[in-house]
Design a protein around this motif. Structure first.
Motif, PDB file in Angstrom:
ATOM      1  N   THR A   3       0.822  -1.207   0.000  1.00 10.15           N
ATOM      2  CA  THR A   3       0.000   0.000   0.000  1.00 10.15           C
ATOM      3  C   THR A   3       0.852   1.250   0.000  1.00 10.15           C
TER       4      THR A   3
ATOM      5  N   TRP B 105      -2.542  10.508 -13.426  1.00  4.53           N
ATOM      6  CA  TRP B 105      -3.470   9.654 -12.690  1.00  4.53           C
ATOM      7  C   TRP B 105      -2.698   8.569 -11.956  1.00  4.53           C
ATOM      8  N   LYS B 106      -3.137   8.240 -10.732  1.00  4.63           N
ATOM      9  CA  LYS B 106      -2.494   7.196  -9.947  1.00  4.63           C
ATOM     10  C   LYS B 106      -3.102   5.826 -10.192  1.00  4.63           C
ATOM     11  N   ASP B 107      -4.353   5.809 -10.697  1.00  3.45           N
ATOM     12  CA  ASP B 107      -5.057   4.533 -10.816  1.00  3.45           C
ATOM     13  C   ASP B 107      -5.112   4.003 -12.244  1.00  3.45           C
ATOM     14  N   ARG B 108      -4.446   4.663 -13.164  1.00  2.00           N
ATOM     15  CA  ARG B 108      -4.469   4.195 -14.548  1.00  2.00           C
ATOM     16  C   ARG B 108      -3.232   4.697 -15.275  1.00  2.00           C
TER      17      ARG B 108
ATOM     18  N   CYS C 186      -2.433  -4.330 -10.217  1.00  2.00           N
ATOM     19  CA  CYS C 186      -3.244  -3.502  -9.315  1.00  2.00           C
ATOM     20  C   CYS C 186      -3.020  -3.883  -7.858  1.00  2.00           C
TER      21      CYS C 186
ATOM     22  N   PHE D  10      -4.499  -1.538  -5.115  1.00  2.00           N
ATOM     23  CA  PHE D  10      -5.875  -1.438  -5.596  1.00  2.00           C
ATOM     24  C   PHE D  10      -6.508  -2.819  -5.577  1.00  2.00           C
TER      25      PHE D  10
ATOM     26  N   GLU E  24     -10.434  -2.553 -13.240  1.00  2.00           N
ATOM     27  CA  GLU E  24     -11.592  -2.111 -14.008  1.00  2.00           C
ATOM     28  C   GLU E  24     -11.484  -2.537 -15.455  1.00  2.00           C
TER      29      GLU E  24
ATOM     30  N   CYS F  33      -7.123   0.625 -12.586  1.00  2.00           N
ATOM     31  CA  CYS F  33      -7.431  -0.009 -11.308  1.00  2.00           C
ATOM     32  C   CYS F  33      -8.537   0.781 -10.610  1.00  2.00           C
ATOM     33  N   GLY F  34      -9.114   0.208  -9.557  1.00  2.00           N
ATOM     34  CA  GLY F  34     -10.192   0.902  -8.878  1.00  2.00           C
ATOM     35  C   GLY F  34     -10.407   0.456  -7.458  1.00  2.00           C
ATOM     36  N   HIS F  35     -11.303   1.178  -6.729  1.00  2.00           N
ATOM     37  CA  HIS F  35     -11.681   0.906  -5.342  1.00  2.00           C
ATOM     38  C   HIS F  35     -13.199   0.847  -5.268  1.00  2.00           C
TER      39      HIS F  35
END
Length: 874
Positions: free
Chosen positions: A738, A772-775, A803, A808, A812, A866-868
């Protein structure tokens, strides 16, 4: 906003499919099956579905564990709903009900219900929802019928439960072989090998290894292992001796190979090829012995010539070797070439003093210290002074591909029959059953019709008619096939499958055992939805050269896009019936280990899987230019009535998951209109001051915050993961990172040789132009440098590894073809052909090509989003 809105609404947006867009498919992404034993709990799926008796018993146990919460009246009121919902896992349409048809999208936890059924369920038993799901916010929707049914409803009136059970159109021929309106049987294919130069034969060793051998017209024979990889050193290399040319349609060359039926002990192979001896073209049949030092290579110095036959012309070379169940070697030789068998008074085929135009039978056992072969005593013309004793049958023109029927697996019926395709002259192609001493009519007859009228009227002809013949408007060069006797596709048992080299047609014959007649049906490729299963394709190259069986009896054919012995356009295809499979575990086998000397060449399919194809209704974005292939695949000529050859892409194009991009913060869909909250209670309902009170039949034991689940129902850490009985849950082999990639845990000593601030090998990051941190584009740190990853074979399982490393819990989607940006100058491609099962710690623990080795460009860099899902959306 609650958690329910994020999770439930995302599920609803994903599950809604166009009407009539589903097909029979189980949650393991495979076709349904007939359970080997009748189901006892989910009885409505006892004849055909997705559960065996063990899974049925597990569902039954879970049902009764849930029912422990109820008294008798509650059991009677709600048991039918709970049972029906649990049993939808066994439905032949389970994948659609659970929205599992696309492995790249999250799967529903509960099956999709029809609106009216959901309303009844809500009215009578809405408080049972928390017992069926791990979703912890059921109380937020239990009191609102609109929210409740928006969570459970499937907006497809044909395929939602229970409508899917009562739809006659869907269930009339469920599990039968699929056919289009014209009666053409729909099949799918699996690409098994590619890059071959006119593959002419495929055989197996029948020694428990389940490897198979593919021969090329040039004179190479290659060894393939059950996992699809090829040994880099050829099993046999006769390229210096074989007579052939690069001319399209040249019939000369290496034409066949057969392995001794007791190959485990008698390690011999027999080959049939064209050769030039003192400028005289000949057919040569030779024997080889397996090398003492390598079980995957023949001893090239051991060649022993068994038979040579002069060829008066360069065509009609025959070219079939096979062993019958009697242990004898059968050799099929053409009539000598030219046209109309013009040799002698009656032609070679009717002349029993020559071996041309014949099926021969010889004994090659016990020949180590004497003649290369002997004559079986029951050969039909032994003792006739004018006849060659090797002849078993005559009157054949140019038999191309013969096979021996293994017989019905249960009864043995048909075992030992020998089928051959005999190429015709001007009008007809035929399929024959070979009999001892049989005369097959050429040149007197072609198919059922007369070719030489004078010879045809001769009363002494006594020829055996074909079991089937077809005119040249269907095809002009038959390729004989096999009776299917494999395990994986029960519907095909007893079906003779063959093809035509010129027209590219796949065809079938089905025997009526009472009348002995054979019924013809053409085979065509299933539509995209029909073949929407993992690894399947629905197109092939036109020129069907040969057919083959593997050791388990599964059926293949060999085809090319360019009929030249030097063009690397040959592919081996496995034939797959998409309508039904054998029960899981029935057809499993454990191959005997193979000792490998040399290197293994990993197989990479070139064709686009149907499951990855974009829907035709979705606008296809303009692709970025890709690098030209160094060896472009030839394209087969198109005919107006046949399928067109597939277009080769350097990498499979990703399937469009939605017609519009998915929002990261979705709002309510347009159909989301809250219904007025009903207030009427059923008669047995005890009024309570709070809206969350339970009815009278509810056992007053305190309800756990998370109801107890059976031992097999342990939720995986990843919300998109499947339960353990579908696909393996992630192993807890490493803690999820994390913190920033590569950071050591607090208090842990630095590893030897580790420098402060240097990422560990296998660390990944997502690089985005927008920060972007998630993609972003996937980059990996290997050997002291950051590099990109090619999108070849990269899927949601590999994305899950990325991910999870970055903290994550959800994938997605996977973005291919550099959709999220290509690598900049100076950034190398470090990984290619990455295959993960989703449980690995890093991408380096997955299967992949050698580090730094790739066949792609930065136009194919992969990206991940990625996602939450468990986070609330404001």
């Amino acid at each position: 906003m609650t958690v329910w809105r994020t999770q439930g609404l995302c599920l609803l947006v994903i599950l809604i499919s166009p009407q009539g867009n589903a097909h029979p498919q189980c949650l393991d992404y495979k076709p349904p099956f007939q359970p080997p034993e009748p189901l006892l709990f989910c009885k409505e799926y006892a004849k055909f579905g997705c559960c065996d008796l063990d899974r049925d018993d597990q569902i039954s146990q879970r049902f009764y564990q849930i029912m422990d919460y109820f008294d008798h009246s509650g059991f009677m009121a709600c048991g039918k709903y709970i049972r029906s919902i649990l049993c939808q896992e066994c439905s032949p349409y389970a994948a659609h009900l659970y929205d599992a048809e696309d492995a790249n999208t999250p799967m529903r936890e509960l099956p999709g219900l029809c609106g009216n059924y959901c309303g009844d369920y809500w009215l009578h038993c809405r408080y049972t929802l928390s017992l069926l799901t791990d979703y912890n916010e059921t109380s937020a929707i239990e009191e609102d019928r609109s929210k409740f049914c928006k969570y459970l409803e499937l907006k497809d009136p044909e395929y939602c439960y229970p409508n899917v059970l009562s739809d006659d159109k869907l269930n009339a021929n469920l599990g039968d072989v699929k056919a289009d309106p014209q009666g053409c049987i729909q099949m799918c294919l699996e690409e098994v090998a590619n890059g071959l130069r006119n593959p002419v034969a495929m055989v197996h060793a029948n020694d428990g290894t389940h490897r198979f051998f593919v021969a090329e017209q040039l004179g190479y024979v290659w060894t393939y292992l059950p996992n699809g990889s090829r040994i880099d050193r050829p099993f046999l290399n006769l390229t210096r001796a074989v007579l052939t040319s690069p001319w399209a349609g040249d019939e000369r060359g290496f034409l066949c190979i057969a392995l001794h039926p007791q190959f485990t002990t008698v390690k011999k192979a027999y080959v049939y090829y064209s050769v030039s001896v003192k400028k005289q073209e000949k057919i040569r049949v030779s024997e080889f012995i397996v090398s003492d030092s390598d079980m995957n290579m023949l001893d090239h110095s051991s060649e022993r010539t068994l038979l040579e036959v002069d060829e008066p012309a360069s065509n009609h070379n025959g070219g079939q070797l096979l062993f019958g169940l009697d242990g004898y070697l059968y050799i099929f030789i053409g009539d000598g070439g030219k046209a109309g068998d013009p040799f002698g008074k009656f032609g070679n085929s009717q002349n029993k003093s020559t071996l041309l135009g014949k099926a021969l039978r010889i004994d090659v056992d016990n020949n180590d210290h004497g003649a290369p072969y002997s004559i079986p005593s029951d050969n039909p013309f032994v003792g006739e002074s004018v006849s060659r004793p090797e002849i078993y049958a005559y009157g054949v023109r140019n038999m191309w591909r013969c096979s021996v029927d293994r017989g019905d697996p249960a009864s043995g019926q048909g075992r030992g029959r020998m089928f051959c395709g005999d190429v015709g002259q001007n009008k007809y192609e035929e399929v024959d059953l070979i009999e001892n001493g049989g005369n097959y009519g050429w040149r007197a007859k072609e198919g059922f019709s007369c070719y030489d009228n004078k010879l045809c009227s001769n009363s002494s002809l006594n020829d055996i008619l074909p079991i089937f013949a077809y005119p040249h408007k269907i095809g002009k060069s038959v390729t004989g096939g096999y009776i299917y006797r494999g395990c994986q596709m029960p519907n095909l048992n007893g079906l003779y499958i063959f093809g035509d080299f010129m027209s590219g047609r796949l065809m079938s014959l089905k025997e009526n055992t009472e009348t002995g007649k054979w019924t013809y049906k053409e085979i065509c490729m299933g539509a995209d939805k029909t073949c929407s299963f993992p690894k399947l394709i629905n197109s092939y190259y036109k020129y069907i050269i040969s057919f083959g069986e593997d050791e388990a009896g599964e059926l293949y054919f060999l085809a090319t896009g360019a009929a030249s012995a030097t063009a690397r356009a040959g592919v081996v295809y496995k034939i797959v019936d998409p309508s039904r499979r054998a029960p899981p575990g029935k057809c499993s086998f454990k191959p005997t280990p193979v000792n490998i000397k040399g290197k293994l060449i990993h197989f990479s399919p070139k064709e686009e899987f149907v499951i990855n194809k974009k829907p035709s209704t979705t606008a296809v974005p303009k692709p970025k230019p890709t690098r030209p292939s160094s060896t472009p695949r030839p394209r087969a000529p198109q005919t107006p009535t046949r399928r067109t050859p597939p277009v080769r892409h350097s990498t499979p194009r990703p399937r469009a998951l939605h017609t519009t991009p998915r929002s990261l913060t979705p709002g309510r869909p347009s159909y989301w209109t809250p219904a007025p909250k009903p207030t009427a209670r059923p008669s047995y309902w005890t009024p309570a001051p709070k809206p969350t009170a339970r009815p009278s039949y509810w056992t007053p034991a305190p309800k756990p915050k998370t109801p107890a689940r059976p031992t097999y129902w342990t939720p995986a850490p990843n919300p998109t993961a499947r339960p353990s009985y579908w696909t393996p849950a992630p192993k807890p082999t490493a803690k999820t990172q994390t913190s920033r990639p590569g950071k050591r845990g607090r208090g842990k000593p630095r590893r030897k040789g580790e420098r402060r601030g240097r990422p560990r090998s296998g660390t990944v990051r997502l690089v985005s132009a927008d920060g972007w941190k998630d993609r972003g584009r996937v980059e990996i740190f290997v050997r002291g440098e950051w590099g990109t990853v090619c999108d070849d074979m990269f899927n949601s399982q590999a994305a899950a590894v990325v991910c999870r490393q970055l903290g994550f819990p959800v994938v997605e989607r996977v973005a291919k073809r550099a959709e999220l940006g290509p690598g900049a100058g100076g950034v190398r491609i470090l990984l290619d052909d990455v295959e993960c099962d989703g449980t690995e710690r890093t991408l380096l623990h997955c299967k992949h090509a050698k580090l730094g080795k790739n066949n792609c460009s930065h136009d194919e860099d992969v990206g991940v989003v990625c996602g939450h899902y468990e986070h609330a959306v404001e």
